[in-house]
Write a protein that holds these residues in place. Sequence first.
Motif, PDB file in Angstrom:
ATOM      1  N   ARG A 167      29.995 -14.137 -35.962  1.00  0.00           N
ATOM      2  CA  ARG A 167      29.896 -15.295 -36.853  1.00  0.00           C
ATOM      3  C   ARG A 167      30.996 -16.309 -36.550  1.00  0.00           C
ATOM      4  N   SER A 168      32.181 -15.806 -36.205  1.00  0.00           N
ATOM      5  CA  SER A 168      33.284 -16.736 -35.923  1.00  0.00           C
ATOM      6  C   SER A 168      32.981 -17.566 -34.678  1.00  0.00           C
ATOM      7  N   ASP A 171      30.722 -20.260 -35.714  1.00  0.00           N
ATOM      8  CA  ASP A 171      31.300 -21.229 -36.640  1.00  0.00           C
ATOM      9  C   ASP A 171      32.230 -22.195 -35.915  1.00  0.00           C
ATOM     10  N   ASN A 172      33.043 -21.679 -34.995  1.00  0.00           N
ATOM     11  CA  ASN A 172      34.026 -22.538 -34.322  1.00  0.00           C
ATOM     12  C   ASN A 172      34.388 -21.886 -32.991  1.00  0.00           C
ATOM     13  N   ARG A 287      22.045 -28.500 -50.062  1.00  0.00           N
ATOM     14  CA  ARG A 287      22.982 -28.740 -48.962  1.00  0.00           C
ATOM     15  C   ARG A 287      24.173 -27.789 -49.010  1.00  0.00           C
ATOM     16  N   ALA A 288      24.627 -27.479 -50.226  1.00  0.00           N
ATOM     17  CA  ALA A 288      25.845 -26.663 -50.346  1.00  0.00           C
ATOM     18  C   ALA A 288      25.624 -25.304 -49.692  1.00  0.00           C
ATOM     19  N   SER A 291      25.228 -25.643 -45.848  1.00  0.00           N
ATOM     20  CA  SER A 291      26.376 -25.998 -45.019  1.00  0.00           C
ATOM     21  C   SER A 291      27.367 -24.845 -44.879  1.00  0.00           C
ATOM     22  N   VAL A 292      27.364 -23.910 -45.824  1.00  0.00           N
ATOM     23  CA  VAL A 292      28.251 -22.756 -45.647  1.00  0.00           C
ATOM     24  C   VAL A 292      27.642 -21.766 -44.665  1.00  0.00           C
TER      25      VAL A 292
ATOM     26  N   PHE B 104      38.217 -20.677 -39.316  1.00  0.00           N
ATOM     27  CA  PHE B 104      36.755 -20.729 -39.373  1.00  0.00           C
ATOM     28  C   PHE B 104      36.356 -21.151 -40.780  1.00  0.00           C
ATOM     29  N   ALA B 106      33.650 -21.450 -42.479  1.00  0.00           N
ATOM     30  CA  ALA B 106      32.638 -20.776 -43.280  1.00  0.00           C
ATOM     31  C   ALA B 106      33.067 -19.364 -43.682  1.00  0.00           C
ATOM     32  N   LEU B 107      34.209 -18.914 -43.215  1.00  0.00           N
ATOM     33  CA  LEU B 107      34.648 -17.549 -43.504  1.00  0.00           C
ATOM     34  C   LEU B 107      35.751 -17.547 -44.570  1.00  0.00           C
ATOM     35  N   LEU B 115      40.175 -11.421 -38.176  1.00  0.00           N
ATOM     36  CA  LEU B 115      39.789 -11.743 -36.799  1.00  0.00           C
ATOM     37  C   LEU B 115      40.991 -11.760 -35.866  1.00  0.00           C
ATOM     38  N   PRO B 279      28.233 -32.366 -49.929  1.00  0.00           N
ATOM     39  CA  PRO B 279      29.109 -31.499 -50.727  1.00  0.00           C
ATOM     40  C   PRO B 279      30.569 -31.477 -50.277  1.00  0.00           C
ATOM     41  N   PHE B 280      30.866 -31.758 -49.007  1.00  0.00           N
ATOM     42  CA  PHE B 280      32.257 -31.694 -48.587  1.00  0.00           C
ATOM     43  C   PHE B 280      32.935 -33.060 -48.662  1.00  0.00           C
TER      44      PHE B 280
END
Lengths: 306, 530
Positions: A167-168, A171-172, A287-288, A291-292, B104, B106-107, B115, B279-280
Motif C-alpha cells: 500500500r505504501s 500511496d507514495n 470524495r472523502a 481520496s483516502v 504516506f 493515506a496511512l 514501515l 475534502p482536503f
Amino acid sequence: MTMLEGILLTIVTAATPLLFAALGELVAERAGVLNLGVEGMMAVGAVCGFAACNMTGMPLMGALAGIAAGMLAAGLFGVVALFFVANQNATGVALTLFGLGLSALIGDAFVGIPGVAVPRVNIPYLSDLPVVGRLVFGEDPFVYVAIALAIGVWWFLFKTRAGLILRSVGDNHNSAHALGFSVFRTRFLAVLFGGACAGLGGAYLSLVYTPQWTQAMTAGRGWIALALVVFASWLPGRLVIGALLFGAVSILQLHAQAIGVGIPSQFLSMLPYIVTIVALVLISRNRALLSVNTPACLGRPFVPDV
Amino acid sequence: MDGTGGGRRQRPQGTALVEARGITKLFGSFKANDDINLSIRPGEIHALLGENGAGKSTLVKILYGSLQPSEGEILWKGQKVGIPSPSAARRLGIGMVFQHFSLFDALTVTENIALALPDRKSRSALAREIEKVSAEFGLPLNPNSVIVDLSVGERQRVEIVRCLLQNPELLIMDEPTSVLTPQEADDLFLTLDKLTARGCAVLYISHRLEEVKQICHHATILRHGKVVAECDPQKESAAKLASLMVGAEIHALSSEVPVPENTRTRLSIRSLSLPEPHPFAVALHDISLDVRAGEIVGIAGIAGNGQGEFFDAVSGEQLAATATAINIDGKPAGRLGVTARRRLGAAFVPEERIGHGAVPRLRLSDNVLLTRHSTGDQLMRVGVIDFEGTRTLAERVSRSFDVRKASSDPEAGSLSGGNLQKFMVGREIDRQPGVLVVSQPTWGVDAGAAAVIRQALIDLARSGSAVLVISQDLDEIFEISDRVAVMSRGYLSEALPAKSVTREAIGLMMAGLGEGRRSNGEELAHAHHS
C-alpha cells in the motif's frame, strides 16, 4: 430446486469470475499499477484453462493452466510497463488486444468441444438443506476459493507487513523508495498476482460457467472488473458486494428476457453495464472516502534518481 | 524565544562520529559536490549552510545512502564504510527527517512508522512505544491518526519519532523549520537539545541564519559544490555568513520612499466566503481586506491554511458568490474570470511555477502571451499572434529582471527555478499593473534573485500600485510588507502595521489564535494566557 434457488445459484456463478479478476486488479492498483489488460489476461486464462482441462481431463489442471497463462501475460505487461516504463494505459490496452487475438488463435482447435463437468461440493445432509443447502454448501469449489481469496486479500493488505509495504508503494512511490523498498519488485509481484487472478477468472468461464470455449467469451468482463475495483473504492469487502450486484443484474435481465417484459432484449443486455456505471458515478460522489483509499500513485510511472 | 537554555554553546570535544573525505559527485559533467570534507562530532548540532544548488542535498543524500559518491570515502567512527542504501544508513545509526516529508498520506502514524522499522513487532506494541517516545521528547502524537488529517508540524513530529525509534547516533534534518511556526520551531529546538544531551549528533541543513546562530555548535558552508568555510556560527554575524553563502555582499533592500497616506483603495475584498472545493481543501470564512495604492500587504500563514484557495478566489480561478466580494479599482469583479480581472488592471503570479504560472514546453515569448494576450499590449491582431511583439516583450522582461538563459528564447522549462520566477514576476510587473497579487514570490529562489524580486515589488508599490503578497516566509513578510495579516484555517486576521506587530504575535496568530478577525495585541495576550 426451486426457481429462486436457481436464480441465486446462477448469480453466484456470474459473480465469481468478476470477483477473481477484480481482486487481482485491486492488489495491482493498490501497488499503484493500472493494468488495463485484465480482459486480455482473462481471455488467455480461459483458453489455456480449457485446453489443459480438455487434454488432461482434470479441471484442477485447467485452473492451474489458467493461472499460469494469466501470470505470463501479466509478466509481459510488467516488463514493458514497469521495467521499460512504457505508458501503462497504452500497454494495458495493447495487452487486452493481444490477449484476445492470441486466445482466438490458440482456441481455434477447441471450438465446439464440450467441456469437462466440474463437480459441485456435496456435503451429506448440509448440501440437501432447502434453499441454503445448495447455495452455501453446494457450490463448485471455485466459489469457495474466490471467497477465501477476498478474505485473504483483505487480511494481506491491512494486517500484514508485506501488505503495508504494498500500500505504501501505491500511496507514495518516492517515499517508499527512499525507505529502501523496491518499488519495481513490489509492483511486479502485484501485477503477477493480478495476472494469476485474472487468468483464474478466465478459466472459470471456460471450465464452469459455460463450460466450453468460444472466441471472445470474456465479453467485456475484464473491463467490468476494472470498473468494479473503482466502484469498491479499492476495498475487498465492497468488491464482493459489487461483483454480486453485477452478477445479480446480469442474471435477472436474462430472466426478464425469458419472461418477456416487452423491453427489447438489447436494452436488457445493457442493463448490467448501465447499473455498474450508475453505481460508479454515485460512489464517486463520496470524495472523502475515495481520496483516502485511492492509491495516490495509481498509473504513475516510477523512475528512481540515478 | 530562547529554546536553547541560554549561554554559549561549546562544540563538544572528541573524535568524529562521521567523516566525509574528498566527496565528489558528478551528474554528467556537472559537479554537484567537489572534493567535500565534513566532520561531525557526537553531541553537536552541525549546520550545513548554502544556497539552493550549492550541493547540500546531494551531500546529504550521499551520507544517507540514497546517492553514491563518484569519488571520496565516508568514515563512521573511524572505520571506512560504504553506505549503499538508506536502510544501510539506518543500520549504521543514521536517521533523516526530510524537507518534503516522506510520509504516506493515506496511512496512519503507526503504519508509517512500522514501515521504517526493520523488526516486525505488533502494531499495538509499536503504538505504545510511539506514545512513550513522543512523550519523552515532547512530541505529542496520536498513533492512530491518518497522516492526511495532521498539520505540517505534526507530520514533522511523525518523521522525528520515526527516526528516534531507531536510536540514531546521527540525525540529519533538511530545512526542518521552513514549515513551522516560530513556537513550533522553539519546541523543535528543545527536542534537539534533549537529543544532543544524549550524545546524538545532528546535521542541520538550513538557510535561516538566525536560527543557525541560535542552536548550532559548528557550521560548514557550501557554495557551488565546494566547502568555502567552516566556522562557529555564534561568532560570526549573520551578514558575514550570508556573504559566505552567496559569495558577494547582498545589497539591502531600500524602500526609502515612505508609504503614501490616505491613498485610494485599489483592491478591496468584502466578506469573501467560499466552501471548500474538495475534502482536503480549506473553506474561506468572511474575509475582508483593503489594499491601498502605494502599499504592500503581506499575508503570513503556514502552508495549507487557505492561502491557495484565497489566491484562486482573488485571481478569478474560482469565482466568488457575489460580484462585490472582490473589487478592483472600485469595480465589482467577484463574478469575473481571470482575463476580465486582468483587463481591470490586476495581475497575478501563482505559487506553482511549472504548469500554473508557466507552460514548461513553451518558449518564453509564448509564455508572455499567456497572461498578456488581452491587456492592451497589442500582441494579438484579429486573433493572429504578433510574434515579433511577444519576443520583444520577453526580451525586455529578461533584461530588466536579469533572467539568465542559454539561448535568446528558450523553453520556460529549461530555466532554473529562480530565473523562471524572476521571469514570471517580471512579466506581470512589466505591465505596471494597478493591483498585483503574488503568492510565494521567492519560493526556492536564491538570495540574489530574491533580493531582485523583492526590490521590484517595493518599487511597483511605491509607483502607485497595490501589492498583495502571500508568503510562508516570515522574514520576507517583514522585509517588504507595510501591513501584515495572517491566514489561519481559512480566516484572515486584521491587517496590522508591520512596524507595530511582533513576530511572536504573528506566530501565535499563525497557530490559529487570530481567527476572530478582531484580534489585537491585548486579545492575543489574553488568549495566550488562558
